[in-house]
Design a protein around this motif. Structure first.
Motif, PDB file in Angstrom:
ATOM      1  N   UNK A   1       0.836  -1.205   0.000  1.00  0.00           N
ATOM      2  CA  UNK A   1       0.000   0.000   0.000  1.00  0.00           C
ATOM      3  C   UNK A   1       0.870   1.254   0.000  1.00  0.00           C
ATOM      4  N   UNK A   2       1.011   1.816  -1.151  1.00  0.00           N
ATOM      5  CA  UNK A   2       1.863   2.973  -1.307  1.00  0.00           C
ATOM      6  C   UNK A   2       1.201   4.219  -0.685  1.00  0.00           C
ATOM      7  N   UNK A   3       1.943   4.893   0.190  1.00  0.00           N
ATOM      8  CA  UNK A   3       1.380   6.034   0.921  1.00  0.00           C
ATOM      9  C   UNK A   3       0.972   7.169  -0.020  1.00  0.00           C
TER      10      UNK A   3
ATOM     11  N   UNK B   1      -0.028   6.929  -3.042  1.00  0.00           N
ATOM     12  CA  UNK B   1      -1.276   6.581  -3.740  1.00  0.00           C
ATOM     13  C   UNK B   1      -2.474   6.792  -2.835  1.00  0.00           C
ATOM     14  N   UNK B   2      -2.246   6.553  -1.540  1.00  0.00           N
ATOM     15  CA  UNK B   2      -3.361   6.619  -0.601  1.00  0.00           C
ATOM     16  C   UNK B   2      -3.739   8.049  -0.232  1.00  0.00           C
TER      17      UNK B   2
ATOM     18  N   UNK C   1      -5.037  11.653  -0.008  1.00  0.00           N
ATOM     19  CA  UNK C   1      -6.110  12.308  -0.741  1.00  0.00           C
ATOM     20  C   UNK C   1      -5.650  13.670  -1.219  1.00  0.00           C
TER      21      UNK C   1
ATOM     22  N   UNK D   1     -10.747  20.408  -2.374  1.00  0.00           N
ATOM     23  CA  UNK D   1     -11.510  21.607  -2.011  1.00  0.00           C
ATOM     24  C   UNK D   1     -10.610  22.804  -1.757  1.00  0.00           C
ATOM     25  N   UNK D   2      -9.302  22.614  -1.901  1.00  0.00           N
ATOM     26  CA  UNK D   2      -8.322  23.688  -1.663  1.00  0.00           C
ATOM     27  C   UNK D   2      -8.425  24.196  -0.217  1.00  0.00           C
ATOM     28  N   UNK D   3      -8.711  23.270   0.699  1.00  0.00           N
ATOM     29  CA  UNK D   3      -8.871  23.649   2.104  1.00  0.00           C
ATOM     30  C   UNK D   3      -7.540  23.971   2.770  1.00  0.00           C
ATOM     31  N   UNK D   4      -6.484  23.364   2.240  1.00  0.00           N
ATOM     32  CA  UNK D   4      -5.211  23.449   2.958  1.00  0.00           C
ATOM     33  C   UNK D   4      -4.142  24.230   2.189  1.00  0.00           C
TER      34      UNK D   4
ATOM     35  N   UNK E   1      -6.763  27.706  -9.933  1.00  0.00           N
ATOM     36  CA  UNK E   1      -7.296  26.496 -10.573  1.00  0.00           C
ATOM     37  C   UNK E   1      -8.790  26.603 -10.876  1.00  0.00           C
TER      38      UNK E   1
END
Lengths: 326, 141
Positions: B1-3, B5-6, B8, B12-15, B69
């Protein structure tokens, strides 16, 4: 310029609804919308923790259809617009959704069932102790099987195959996890299974359907499991096992135990980051994740058709059940 | 499980990082602005010092992000209010959110929306009176 002022007094249509275990108090001016959402709703529960408010003004003069979505969020507020005529505002702290939509959107059951309700649960869920988890969920004999895996691992294809072979279908992509009286509960939204174009190799019946562009831009078949595969759809189950799906080249299948530390790392990485303003929601979500980490977890490596993988999973469930009763 | 890839993506451009911070005081009232764009932060600060403090009391916190964006069709402006939350949308890409109870203004400015337009036109619309406030009607055009 137009402006809309939502005045509760004029939203005369009221209805208590429930989506994936979350109760929703709807107020709107549209009887059509009440009818549509009522058809998507499950039976309202008595849980006061999992409750949100939805206020929707329907502009009866607007016939504008749904356009490409545009999402933005900051702190506790999130907006989702589907063209100029359809705007939704989510307030996570106050657990409310306010919206101004066209009459065409109000009548579009497919939009509410497949897009807006899952979006609502995804955005407001954490504030209600509901964890949206990127995994499929199937049920057999009252026991739930969660199937996680990276994109392309075959969650949806396997879900479709399992729904044709004795498992009840709950979800193929997003499952909403909550806790009730100390038990984990997995909820689906009856969204259709989304199969990529190459799934036609395993399910020739898909040839009679058209490919559609889904919300993430992917071209896919969006299939009603009950109609197309004659599968049984269930709304909830108690999950008992978590499986990480991994496709391999060689034909066959094997189950390898996954340590809980790896499960925890996966779950923490797969949920959306929440801003610091939502620390309470974050803490609620952590509790549910902790319960999920306690599930027995395996990595399922398989090669071959999804139909052959279902045989391995049937055996797996039978063995697990025997071990419980032994 | 590649980090990788996981993880997110921040859809929403929240950060978005907002390294430009300014604060201003007017007696007990604190105004704080943060942005990822120096022009926005300076423009808002100037607006507040010259106009805002004259007509408003109480502290407020602003976070406005330049959203390169976002789609840039800024032809229609709509204003939407439910209780304590007011939302102004200009086209698709410019969105300003005002939480009166928390005294927070949050938002995204599309590429073509100028800071001048924001402070002289959009902010007054967002924070001003809703014209003749006949609350018996929920849709006005």
């Amino acid at each position: 310029m137009s402006y809309v002022l939502i005045d509760k007094m004029f939203l005369s249509q009221r209805k208590s609804l429930c989506f994936a275990g979350a109760n929703c108090d709807l107020s709107t001016n549209s009887f059509e919308l009440v009818k549509v959402l009522d058809s998507v709703s499950t039976i309202v529960t008595g849980d006061r923790q999992s409750r949100f408010t939805m206020r929707v003004v329907v502009d009866e003069s607007s016939r504008e259809v749904i356009e490409q979505p545009h999402f933005r969020g900051m702190h506790h507020l999130v907006t989702a617009s589907f063209g100029q005529a359809n705007i939704f505002v989510f307030d996570i702290l106050r657990r409310t959704v306010s919206a101004h939509i066209s009459s065409a959107t109000a009548k579009d059951e497919k939009f509410w069932r497949e897009k807006l309700i899952p979006i609502c649960l995804g955005i407001l869920g954490p504030a209600m102790g509901l964890v949206p988890m990127h995994c499929a969920c199937l049920e057999r004999g009252g026991k739930g099987l969660l199937v996680a895996g990276n994109s392309g691992a075959g969650k949806s294809t396997l879900s479709a195959a399992l729904s044709q072979n004795g498992f009840n279908y709950i979800s193929d992509d997003w499952t909403y996890m909550s806790q009730s009286y100390g038990k984990l509960v997995a909820h689906g939204t009856s969204a259709p299974v989304k199969l990529l174009p190459d799934a036609v190799r395993h399910f020739p019946t898909l040839r009679k359907f058209d490919l559609k562009t889904s919300m993430n831009g992917e071209l896919a078949y969006e299939i009603d499991v009950a109609e197309t595969f004659l599968g049984q759809i269930k709304k909830t189950c108690e999950p008992r096992w978590l499986i990480f799906l991994e496709r391999v080249q060689r034909t066959g299948g094997e189950f390898l135990p996954v340590p809980s530390s790896e499960t925890q790392a996966y779950l923490e990485c797969s949920v959306e980051r929440l801003p610091t303003q939502l620390s309470e929601a974050s803490a609620k979500r952590d509790q549910t994740i902790k319960a999920l980490v306690g599930l027995p977890c395996w990595r399922f490596r398989y090669g071959g058709t999804p139909q052959s993988a279902t045989q391995y999973l049937h055996e797996f469930v039978a063995v697990q059940n025997r071990e419980v009763y032994a | 499980m590649n980090k990788a890839l996981r993880a997110h993506p921040d859809l929403m451009r929240r950060f978005v990082a907002t390294p430009f911070h300014f604060t201003a005081m007017n007696g007990p009232n604190l105004f704080a602005v943060q942005s990822n764009d120096l022009e926005i932060a300076l423009g808002l600060r100037r607006h507040v010092l010259n106009h805002w403090f004259l007509g408003h009391s109480g502290s407020s916190s602003w976070k406005i992000v330049r959203d390169v964006l976002a789609p840039d069709n800024t032809d229609t402006i709509s204003l939407f209010q439910d209780g304590t939350i007011r939302v102004l949308q200009a086209g698709t890409g410019t969105i300003l959110l005002y939480d009166r109870e928390r005294s927070e203004v949050l938002g995204f400015l599309s590429k073509k929306t100028s800071v001048e337009h924001m402070v002289s036109c959009l902010v007054p619309m967002l924070m001003g009176d809703l014209g003749n406030s006949n609350l018996s009607s929920f849709t006005k055009k």
